[in-house]
Design a protein around this motif. Sequence first.
Motif, PDB file in Angstrom:
ATOM      1  N   VAL A  55       0.839  -1.204   0.000  1.00 35.39           N
ATOM      2  CA  VAL A  55       0.000   0.000   0.000  1.00 35.39           C
ATOM      3  C   VAL A  55       0.873   1.252   0.000  1.00 35.39           C
ATOM      4  CG1 VAL A  55      -1.600   1.370   1.396  1.00 35.39           C
ATOM      5  CG2 VAL A  55      -2.008  -1.074   1.049  1.00 35.39           C
ATOM      6  N   SER A  56       0.633   2.134  -0.963  1.00 32.02           N
ATOM      7  CA  SER A  56       1.375   3.392  -1.067  1.00 32.02           C
ATOM      8  C   SER A  56       0.397   4.548  -1.212  1.00 32.02           C
ATOM      9  CB  SER A  56       2.324   3.375  -2.272  1.00 32.02           C
ATOM     10  OG  SER A  56       3.287   2.349  -2.142  1.00 32.02           O
ATOM     11  N   ASP A  97       4.945   4.129   1.785  1.00 30.99           N
ATOM     12  CA  ASP A  97       5.764   3.565   0.713  1.00 30.99           C
ATOM     13  C   ASP A  97       5.808   2.038   0.815  1.00 30.99           C
ATOM     14  OD1 ASP A  97       7.563   3.056  -1.274  1.00 30.99           O
ATOM     15  OD2 ASP A  97       9.224   4.168  -0.391  1.00 30.99           O
ATOM     16  N   GLY A  98       4.856   1.391   0.141  1.00 28.54           N
ATOM     17  CA  GLY A  98       4.893  -0.071   0.028  1.00 28.54           C
ATOM     18  C   GLY A  98       4.646  -0.799   1.335  1.00 28.54           C
ATOM     19  N   LEU A  99       3.571  -0.432   2.044  1.00 28.38           N
ATOM     20  CA  LEU A  99       3.266  -1.067   3.330  1.00 28.38           C
ATOM     21  C   LEU A  99       2.645  -2.444   3.107  1.00 28.38           C
ATOM     22  CD1 LEU A  99       2.837  -1.110   6.416  1.00 28.38           C
ATOM     23  CD2 LEU A  99       0.750   0.226   6.066  1.00 28.38           C
ATOM     24  N   ASP A 100       3.301  -3.466   3.638  1.00 32.63           N
ATOM     25  CA  ASP A 100       2.778  -4.833   3.634  1.00 32.63           C
ATOM     26  C   ASP A 100       2.462  -5.225   5.069  1.00 32.63           C
ATOM     27  OD1 ASP A 100       2.996  -5.550   0.839  1.00 32.63           O
ATOM     28  OD2 ASP A 100       5.163  -5.586   1.112  1.00 32.63           O
ATOM     29  N   LEU A 101       1.213  -5.614   5.320  1.00 31.91           N
ATOM     30  CA  LEU A 101       0.819  -5.954   6.685  1.00 31.91           C
ATOM     31  C   LEU A 101      -0.409  -6.860   6.639  1.00 31.91           C
ATOM     32  CD1 LEU A 101       1.173  -5.413   9.775  1.00 31.91           C
ATOM     33  CD2 LEU A 101      -0.411  -3.485   9.482  1.00 31.91           C
ATOM     34  N   THR A 102      -0.372  -7.925   7.412  1.00 24.51           N
ATOM     35  CA  THR A 102      -1.527  -8.807   7.560  1.00 24.51           C
ATOM     36  C   THR A 102      -1.993  -8.749   9.013  1.00 24.51           C
ATOM     37  OG1 THR A 102      -0.771 -10.290   5.813  1.00 24.51           O
ATOM     38  CG2 THR A 102      -2.391 -11.162   7.353  1.00 24.51           C
ATOM     39  N   CYS A 126      -6.135   5.591   4.712  1.00 22.43           N
ATOM     40  CA  CYS A 126      -6.273   4.707   3.548  1.00 22.43           C
ATOM     41  C   CYS A 126      -7.162   3.509   3.893  1.00 22.43           C
ATOM     42  CB  CYS A 126      -4.896   4.223   3.078  1.00 22.43           C
ATOM     43  SG  CYS A 126      -3.912   5.478   2.234  1.00 22.43           S
ATOM     44  N   LEU A 127      -6.985   2.956   5.082  1.00 24.35           N
ATOM     45  CA  LEU A 127      -7.838   1.852   5.526  1.00 24.35           C
ATOM     46  C   LEU A 127      -9.299   2.288   5.618  1.00 24.35           C
ATOM     47  CD1 LEU A 127      -5.934   0.010   8.414  1.00 24.35           C
ATOM     48  CD2 LEU A 127      -6.940  -1.045   6.388  1.00 24.35           C
ATOM     49  N   ALA A 128      -9.503   3.497   6.140  1.00 22.82           N
ATOM     50  CA  ALA A 128     -10.869   3.993   6.334  1.00 22.82           C
ATOM     51  C   ALA A 128     -11.546   4.363   5.026  1.00 22.82           C
ATOM     52  CB  ALA A 128     -10.839   5.210   7.258  1.00 22.82           C
ATOM     53  N   GLY A 129     -10.752   4.579   3.971  1.00 24.98           N
ATOM     54  CA  GLY A 129     -11.322   5.016   2.700  1.00 24.98           C
ATOM     55  C   GLY A 129     -11.371   6.519   2.560  1.00 24.98           C
ATOM     56  N   LEU A 130     -10.744   7.230   3.504  1.00 30.90           N
ATOM     57  CA  LEU A 130     -10.722   8.694   3.438  1.00 30.90           C
ATOM     58  C   LEU A 130      -9.661   9.195   2.469  1.00 30.90           C
ATOM     59  CD1 LEU A 130     -11.107   9.424   7.266  1.00 30.90           C
ATOM     60  CD2 LEU A 130     -12.899   9.325   5.518  1.00 30.90           C
ATOM     61  N   GLY A 154      -0.933  -0.412  -4.687  1.00 25.21           N
ATOM     62  CA  GLY A 154      -1.217  -1.515  -3.790  1.00 25.21           C
ATOM     63  C   GLY A 154      -2.706  -1.785  -3.635  1.00 25.21           C
ATOM     64  N   SER A 155      -3.047  -2.641  -2.671  1.00 28.93           N
ATOM     65  CA  SER A 155      -4.440  -3.018  -2.471  1.00 28.93           C
ATOM     66  C   SER A 155      -4.688  -3.376  -1.012  1.00 28.93           C
ATOM     67  CB  SER A 155      -4.814  -4.216  -3.356  1.00 28.93           C
ATOM     68  OG  SER A 155      -4.048  -5.353  -2.983  1.00 28.93           O
ATOM     69  N   ILE A 156      -5.969  -3.312  -0.610  1.00 39.07           N
ATOM     70  CA  ILE A 156      -6.404  -3.722   0.731  1.00 39.07           C
ATOM     71  C   ILE A 156      -7.506  -4.748   0.559  1.00 39.07           C
ATOM     72  CG2 ILE A 156      -7.366  -2.972   2.936  1.00 39.07           C
ATOM     73  CD1 ILE A 156      -6.362  -0.138   2.296  1.00 39.07           C
ATOM     74  N   THR A 157      -7.350  -5.904   1.196  1.00 33.91           N
ATOM     75  CA  THR A 157      -8.373  -6.942   1.099  1.00 33.91           C
ATOM     76  C   THR A 157      -8.834  -7.348   2.491  1.00 33.91           C
ATOM     77  OG1 THR A 157      -6.670  -8.664   0.996  1.00 33.91           O
ATOM     78  CG2 THR A 157      -7.551  -7.876  -1.098  1.00 33.91           C
TER      79      THR A 157
END
Length: 356
Positions: free
Chosen positions: A14-15, A25-30, A53-57, A63-66
């Motif tokens: 996620v960027s 810059d390129g956040l990878d997190l589970t 970004c998580l909230a959609g604001l 990147g992507s959020i699933t």
Amino acid sequence: MSGSKISELRLDHVSRGFGEVLALDGLDLTIEGGEFVALLGPSGCGKSTALNCLAGLLPLTGGSITLDERRIDTLPPEQRGFGMVFQNYALFPHMSVRANIGFGLKMAKVGKAEAQRRVDEAVRLVQLGDHAAKFPGQLSGGQQQRVAIARAIVLEPALVLMDEPLSNLDAKLRLEMRTEIRRIHQTLGLTTVYVTHDQEEALSLADRLVLLREGKVQQVGPPETVYTEPANRFVAGFMGYRNELELPVSSVADKTVVLGDLTGTRREDLGETAVAAIRPEDFTVGDGPNAMEVDVEVVEFQGREQAIQARTAGGDELHLRVQARLAPGDRVTVSVPPERVLVFAADSPAAPEEVA
């Protein structure tokens, strides 16, 4: 009341950019269902950007959020089903506590009986039964924050996002609300992402910490691991290794490093000089390993301990937290175990002075 159970939230590379600047810059997190994750770091590190970004604001730059294998970063905020708690509470001043808590249910057209049941349970959970008919202006800051939390959880969200929710409270209330947030999280089994710049807050609340610097992840792990085994000099400085002594490297044998008269534990590859990082509370007054003579300059009384600013014979400033009673002008010997002296490369980025 119970939060909507989720199995997994994934952030894949996620960027988020603002013009030429990459705030994230390129956040990878589970994040696993039921987990409490704290995004931690100094001002401008990208933690609030990640939350927005998580909230959609904020839309993603890359990147992507699933959520449970369903992509959600293309959905508007209201379709993500997340609860938000802000640092400024964002309550409606003309509505009672009950009306504020139930507002989201009204917008979602939840039935009157079900909405009343949920509001009753939320009021009980945040312990505001005696204040339910009051208006926000009649409440303390801590009570207003409880209303904001109740408003978020009454929707039974898949995920609760908290953005520095305690920063406007005084020290005593912050401690009380920390306990309350942890209690509510455990009671409901919520999945929570919590943004803070306060190390102590993050350590006490989170199951895992994500430490960010300039939009990039520096370390992810349980609080105890990040606290005791910082991945680099920046993490060490941010997590309380306030003393940094830059010294020439005399010898290296596996993890043991000798820097002049100081022996420490190597945390990364070193050059000809290195930085020894030491927590103030790891010093003891008296002879022992890594003994050094210091002159006491400033003393602050802090209850059972004193916070000391001292100076070594070589002119380096040291910060100590000790139970011994010292006074400005004292010359004392202090020592520190080699395993509590972490040694980093001299050219590694340091934590900003505001948190060191």
